[in-house]
Design an enzyme around this catalytic site. Structure first.
Site, PDB file in Angstrom:
ATOM      1  N   GLU A   1       9.442 -83.149-100.319  1.00 44.04           N
ATOM      2  CA  GLU A   1       9.758 -81.881-100.970  1.00 44.04           C
ATOM      3  C   GLU A   1      10.380 -80.929 -99.961  1.00 44.04           C
ATOM      4  OE1 GLU A   1       5.446 -81.779-101.629  1.00 44.04           O
ATOM      5  OE2 GLU A   1       5.526 -79.664-101.071  1.00 44.04           O
TER       6      GLU A   1
ATOM      7  N   LYS B   1      10.961 -77.813 -97.503  1.00 41.37           N
ATOM      8  CA  LYS B   1      10.108 -76.898 -96.768  1.00 41.37           C
ATOM      9  C   LYS B   1      10.713 -75.516 -96.957  1.00 41.37           C
ATOM     10  CE  LYS B   1       7.796 -76.236 -92.368  1.00 41.37           C
ATOM     11  NZ  LYS B   1       8.123 -74.846 -92.079  1.00 41.37           N
TER      12      LYS B   1
ATOM     13  N   ASP C   1      11.538 -71.781 -96.717  1.00 41.66           N
ATOM     14  CA  ASP C   1      11.498 -70.839 -95.601  1.00 41.66           C
ATOM     15  C   ASP C   1      11.150 -69.449 -96.124  1.00 41.66           C
ATOM     16  OD1 ASP C   1      11.680 -69.778 -93.117  1.00 41.66           O
ATOM     17  OD2 ASP C   1      13.866 -69.751 -93.046  1.00 41.66           O
TER      18      ASP C   1
ATOM     19  N   TYR D   1       3.084 -75.128-103.486  1.00 38.52           N
ATOM     20  CA  TYR D   1       3.247 -76.519-103.047  1.00 38.52           C
ATOM     21  C   TYR D   1       1.941 -77.278-102.878  1.00 38.52           C
ATOM     22  CZ  TYR D   1       2.456 -74.172 -98.610  1.00 38.52           C
ATOM     23  OH  TYR D   1       1.928 -73.411 -97.626  1.00 38.52           O
TER      24      TYR D   1
ATOM     25  N   LYS E   1      12.570 -81.984 -89.556  1.00 36.16           N
ATOM     26  CA  LYS E   1      13.636 -81.013 -89.232  1.00 36.16           C
ATOM     27  C   LYS E   1      14.538 -81.647 -88.201  1.00 36.16           C
ATOM     28  CE  LYS E   1      10.845 -76.799 -89.167  1.00 36.16           C
ATOM     29  NZ  LYS E   1      10.759 -75.542 -88.451  1.00 36.16           N
TER      30      LYS E   1
ATOM     31  N   CYS F   1      55.133 -68.741 -84.504  1.00 38.32           N
ATOM     32  CA  CYS F   1      54.196 -69.793 -84.131  1.00 38.32           C
ATOM     33  C   CYS F   1      53.685 -69.592 -82.702  1.00 38.32           C
ATOM     34  CB  CYS F   1      54.896 -71.140 -84.259  1.00 38.32           C
ATOM     35  SG  CYS F   1      53.963 -72.484 -83.525  1.00 38.32           S
TER      36      CYS F   1
ATOM     37  N   CYS G   1      54.248 -73.528 -89.401  1.00 37.97           N
ATOM     38  CA  CYS G   1      55.409 -73.518 -88.528  1.00 37.97           C
ATOM     39  C   CYS G   1      56.248 -74.706 -88.973  1.00 37.97           C
ATOM     40  CB  CYS G   1      54.953 -73.699 -87.081  1.00 37.97           C
ATOM     41  SG  CYS G   1      56.247 -74.313 -86.007  1.00 37.97           S
TER      42      CYS G   1
ATOM     43  N   CYS H   1      57.959 -78.588 -82.641  1.00 36.82           N
ATOM     44  CA  CYS H   1      56.903 -77.719 -82.120  1.00 36.82           C
ATOM     45  C   CYS H   1      55.914 -78.549 -81.297  1.00 36.82           C
ATOM     46  CB  CYS H   1      56.195 -77.060 -83.297  1.00 36.82           C
ATOM     47  SG  CYS H   1      54.769 -76.088 -82.844  1.00 36.82           S
TER      48      CYS H   1
HETATM   49  P1  AMP Z   1       5.350 -73.936 -89.705  1.00 35.89           P
HETATM   50  O1  AMP Z   1       4.714 -72.592 -89.887  1.00 35.89           O
HETATM   51  O2  AMP Z   1       6.808 -73.872 -89.366  1.00 35.89           O
HETATM   52  O3  AMP Z   1       4.562 -74.845 -88.851  1.00 35.89           O
HETATM   53  O4  AMP Z   1       5.340 -74.607 -91.132  1.00 35.89           O
HETATM   54  C1  AMP Z   1       4.162 -74.693 -91.839  1.00 35.89           C
HETATM   55  C2  AMP Z   1       4.299 -73.869 -93.055  1.00 35.89           C
HETATM   56  O5  AMP Z   1       5.353 -74.321 -93.871  1.00 35.89           O
HETATM   57  C3  AMP Z   1       3.114 -73.986 -93.948  1.00 35.89           C
HETATM   58  O6  AMP Z   1       2.092 -73.144 -93.523  1.00 35.89           O
HETATM   59  C4  AMP Z   1       3.688 -73.529 -95.264  1.00 35.89           C
HETATM   60  O7  AMP Z   1       3.510 -72.154 -95.387  1.00 35.89           O
HETATM   61  C5  AMP Z   1       5.160 -73.760 -95.140  1.00 35.89           C
HETATM   62  N1  AMP Z   1       5.698 -74.618 -96.190  1.00 35.89           N
HETATM   63  C6  AMP Z   1       6.866 -74.414 -96.821  1.00 35.89           C
HETATM   64  N2  AMP Z   1       7.110 -75.329 -97.744  1.00 35.89           N
HETATM   65  C7  AMP Z   1       6.063 -76.182 -97.730  1.00 35.89           C
HETATM   66  C8  AMP Z   1       5.731 -77.336 -98.471  1.00 35.89           C
HETATM   67  N3  AMP Z   1       6.561 -77.824 -99.417  1.00 35.89           N
HETATM   68  N4  AMP Z   1       4.576 -77.958 -98.193  1.00 35.89           N
HETATM   69  C9  AMP Z   1       3.771 -77.472 -97.229  1.00 35.89           C
HETATM   70  N5  AMP Z   1       4.027 -76.384 -96.507  1.00 35.89           N
HETATM   71  C10 AMP Z   1       5.158 -75.729 -96.736  1.00 35.89           C
HETATM   72 ZN    ZN Z   2      55.505 -74.161 -83.792  1.00 35.82          ZN
END
Ligand code: AMP
Ligand code: ZN
Length: 755
Positions: A114, A116, A118, A227, A315, A411, A435, A440
């Site tokens: 799934e 992640k 942000d 989630y 990542k 040019c 050009c 050229c």
């Molecule tokens: P990090 O803080 O970068 O270590 O990432 C962990 C955090 O990602 C978790 O505490 C969640 O808040 C967040 N997160 C976002 N999407 C998800 C997901 N699909 N499953 C679990 N955690 C997630």
């Molecule tokens: Zn040129």
């Protein structure tokens, strides 16, 4: 007994939560915003008239209550942890191995994948189906009680439906976020009011959740993605995947896409898929989360102080990353067809493992549309090996000295005039600034680099710097001059400046000559691509080589001529159709064109029709995909032009006779197992590029297509294989082959890999 008002209130609350759900969970609204507001207003006025009927779970509570003096703290039990990270496919495989070692041998492992999200993590608590508490993650152990703010977020259900799966105590965890459009609108409004804007959606979300006045929060476009369920909840299901489905059914917004699979290899390609779909999500993602599906195994695996063992955030370094920097200048580069492309010269920044000081700006229109000015602070992004690009300026950071960009009128390489040709709808390049001087130097260099590029003739050692030096030293006018270079002269080539010379050297010269000699024997499709014929990319080049045995055959192709002719005849037949004129009694003969006014006999029409049918018959049964009349015409024109004729003469004189791989098939390279079969290659191969794999298949008499279809015989899968292709192959029962198997097929005498 229930009053009419009470009934209507209940009905309105149901309706509003139904529409909330259609909007926030399903993303398929049934009514307009206006209709929604009307329902809402009706409910609010009913509740005002009957205060005894107002309840905390009413949607009207979402407008926000009185401001708070401060937040109380909430303890998370168990703590809200962070996630372990994997930055490469290898790291994922190690994670998989570790799980398999820890879990019992008979554990059937499946994974969910799934996005992640942000955003800002939070927890929501429901007692007997009613939202009672919302908290931020804080430091993981304790967070802020933001219940009043959470109530205003429409995507958060205030009351869960009566459902046997809903336990008396339910705590879910997720991320709050601001969707992209909402974020932009908010910043615009803040800027218009002379207030400080937010640097990112994530930042805006965190800032909003910390607001003490819920009425402000109510006006901000916050949303959530749920989630997971808190580990303490007595939950009846044992699958994370099914839990997400249930949560969605209960009215929670869950990740927009999530998948389940049985191997880490599949999980990896699903994660790539997840990344590919990311632009279409309303939130930013900073990775994909891969979780073990079976919830009881989660407990068994446990957690470190920082992260649980059942999940990992993927990542990889090659995923897109963004950063901000200052745009110092915009320079203009000249491409191989003379197209002028603006290039961003940046204040160097470190992004995705590299220091970036240049980025692409696409074209002049794009700069204007995005209002990017020299001196602006800009957002740049980069994905792995791809050239970094400028995404947008940050106008709020302007100090007034920024200057708009204008295309130069001469040019930058040859000083010749720059023109913008309007016109040809079939060729986007045509509307670009260019050009038009074929002499050229910049164009010569670009053509040379293209000639030696991987997908063309793969001449190792012929990069930007060498090509530029060759052109500057007047050693090369056009790419074919490469084959007549004098090795000792080449060895003396200066790649540096007069002050600081850097000599190419005899070894490099020998190597370059050897690479050129290898290129002589490459098949027709590679040559067709290398010659930079207008409109001929790798796909068209391959198609051309499939239906022509040699370069001369393409130059004088009756097939291409037929494709052009078919189009002309088709139009002529339509125009000459005698019935057409009867059908349109209103048309004024004075307005009609010369051709239309001429009385058409049935004979003339029949004759055209006969010719048209004959052309069609000649072309029948040929696969002419990617070869439209415009491309066909452009190819024939090219070989009739001075430049095209010179190339043909020159090739003949140099003894270069590229052959189609299909005719090479007759020359004993036919290999059993490949010849006559149709292949699709997906993912990254370790031992060769995909282009190489494809040309080797063709050299052995097989064919290669881009997509899996019923006609495909074998799917060759490398690392990060595409999910759609895998699924399609599975559906159609098409056998898969690994790279090792493929190598063995190419060369049956090859020893299997050891280790
Ligand atoms: P990090 O803080 O970068 O270590 O990432 C962990 C955090 O990602 C978790 O505490 C969640 O808040 C967040 N997160 C976002 N999407 C998800 C997901 N699909 N499953 C679990 N955690 C997630
Ligand atoms: Zn040129």
């Amino acid at each position: 007994m229930t009053s009419r008002a009470e009934q209507r209130i209940a009905q309105l609350r149901d309706l509003i939560s139904h529409h909330n759900r259609r909007y926030y969970v399903d993303a398929e609204p049934e009514i307009t915003d206006r209709e929604y507001d009307d329902l809402f207003d009706e409910l609010r006025s009913l509740e005002e008239r009957h205060p005894e009927l107002a309840t905390p779970d009413s949607p009207t509570q979402r407008v926000g209550g009185e401001p708070l003096r401060g937040f109380t703290h909430v303890t998370h039990r168990p703590p809200m942890l962070s996630l372990d990270k994997a930055d490469s496919p290898d790291a994922l495989q190690r994670f998989d191995l570790r799980l398999r070692k820890t879990l019992p041998d008979d554990e059937k492992i499946s994974y969910t994948v799934e996005p992640k999200v942000d955003g800002v993590s939070m927890a929501l608590r429901y007692e007997h189906g009613l939202l009672v508490l919302a908290a931020t993650r804080g430091n993981g152990l304790t967070g802020d009680n933001i219940t009043a703010n959470a109530r205003t977020i429409r995507g958060i259900p205030l009351q869960l439906p009566a459902d046997k799966l809903v336990p008396d105590f339910l705590e879910v965890r997720g991320e709050a976020y601001m969707d992209r459009t909402g974020f932009d609108a908010l910043n615009q409004k803040l800027a218009a009011d002379g207030k400080k804007t937010f640097p990112s959606a994530r930042n805006a979300t965190a800032g909003t959740l910390k607001q003490l006045d819920p009425r402000i929060v109510a006006k901000r476009p916050l949303r959530v993605v749920i989630y997971a369920i808190s580990p303490l909840v007595k939950w009846p299901q044992d699958s994370h995947y099914e839990t997400l489905q249930t949560l969605k059914r209960l009215g929670f917004s869950v990740p927009h896409n999530f998948w389940r699979c049985t191997t880490m290899t599949e999980a990896l390609s699903l994660a790539e898929e997840c990344k590919q779909q990311a632009d279409r999500l309303p939130y930013d993602i900073d990775g994909a989360v891969i979780k073990l599906d079976r919830l009881t195994a989660w407990d068994r695996l446990g957690a470190t102080a920082h992260h649980p063992q059942y999940a990992i955030a993927y990542k990889p370094r090659h995923w897109l990353q963004q950063s901000q920097t200052r745009l110092r200048a915009i320079t203009v580069q000249v491409g191989r067809t003379g197209t002028l492309t603006p290039v961003a010269e940046l204040e160097p920044v470190f992004l995705a493992d590299a220091t970036i000081s240049r980025a692409t700006l696409h074209n002049a229109d794009d700069i204007q549309r995005k209002d990017i000015r020299i001196g602006d602070t800009v957002v740049i992004e980069r994905a792995g090996m791809v050239i970094p690009a400028v995404v947008k300026p940050l106008p709020e950071k302007r100090i007034g000295t920024e200057k708009p960009f204008a295309m130069p009128d001469s040019c930058p390489s040859c000083g010749g005039p720059v023109r913008r040709r309007s016109g040809n709808a079939h060729d986007r390049e045509e509307t670009a600034w260019r050009c038009e001087n074929l002499q050229c130097p910049a164009q010569k260099t670009r053509r040379l680099v293209h000639f030696g590029s991987r997908a063309a003739l793969d001449i190792e050692g012929l990069g930007d710097i060498v090509a530029d030096a060759l052109v500057r030293a007047d050693l090369i006018e056009e790419p074919l001059d490469l084959f007549e270079l004098d090795t000792s002269r080449l060895a003396r080539l200066n790649l540096g400046t007069t002050d600081k010379p850097r000599i190419f050297g005899p070894k490099n010269a020998d190597r370059l000559m050897a690479a050129c000699n290898r290129a002589r024997r490459l098949p027709l499709d590679r040559w067709l691509y290398a010659l930079a014929i207008p409109g001929v990319g790798t796909v068209t080049a391959r198609r051309l080589a499939e239906i022509h045995p040699s370069l001369n055959a393409v130059a004088q192709s009756y097939l291409l001529a037929d494709i052009v002719k078919r189009q002309q005849l088709e139009e002529a037949v339509k125009a000459a159709n005698p019935r057409r004129h009867h059908k349109d009694p209103k048309s004024n003969p004075a307005d009609a064109s010369e051709a239309d006014r001429q009385p058409r006999t049935n004979d003339a029409y029949e004759e055209l029709k006969k010719q048209y049918d004959a052309v069609n018959q000649r072309l029948a049964g040929r696969d002419l995909t990617d070869l439209g009349p415009v491309a066909a015409g452009a190819i024939l024109d090219f070989f009739q032009s001075d430049a095209g004729c010179r190339i043909l003469d020159r090739c003949a004189q140099l003894g270069i006779k590229p052959q189609a791989s299909t005719s090479a098939r007759d020359e004993a390279i036919t290999r059993e197992g490949i010849a006559g079969k149709s292949f699709v290659v997906t993912g990254t191969l370790e031992n060769m590029s995909r282009t190489e794999a494809e040309s080797r298949i063709r050299a052995a008499g097989g064919s290669v297509t881009a997509a899996v279809s019923g006609k495909t015989d074998i799917l060759i899968t490398g690392a990060n294989a595409g999910t759609t292709k895998l699924q399609q192959a599975q559906k159609l029962g098409i056998p898969r082959m690994t790279e090792t198997e493929f190598l063995a097929l190419l060369d049956p005498n090859r020893k299997p890999f050891s280790g």
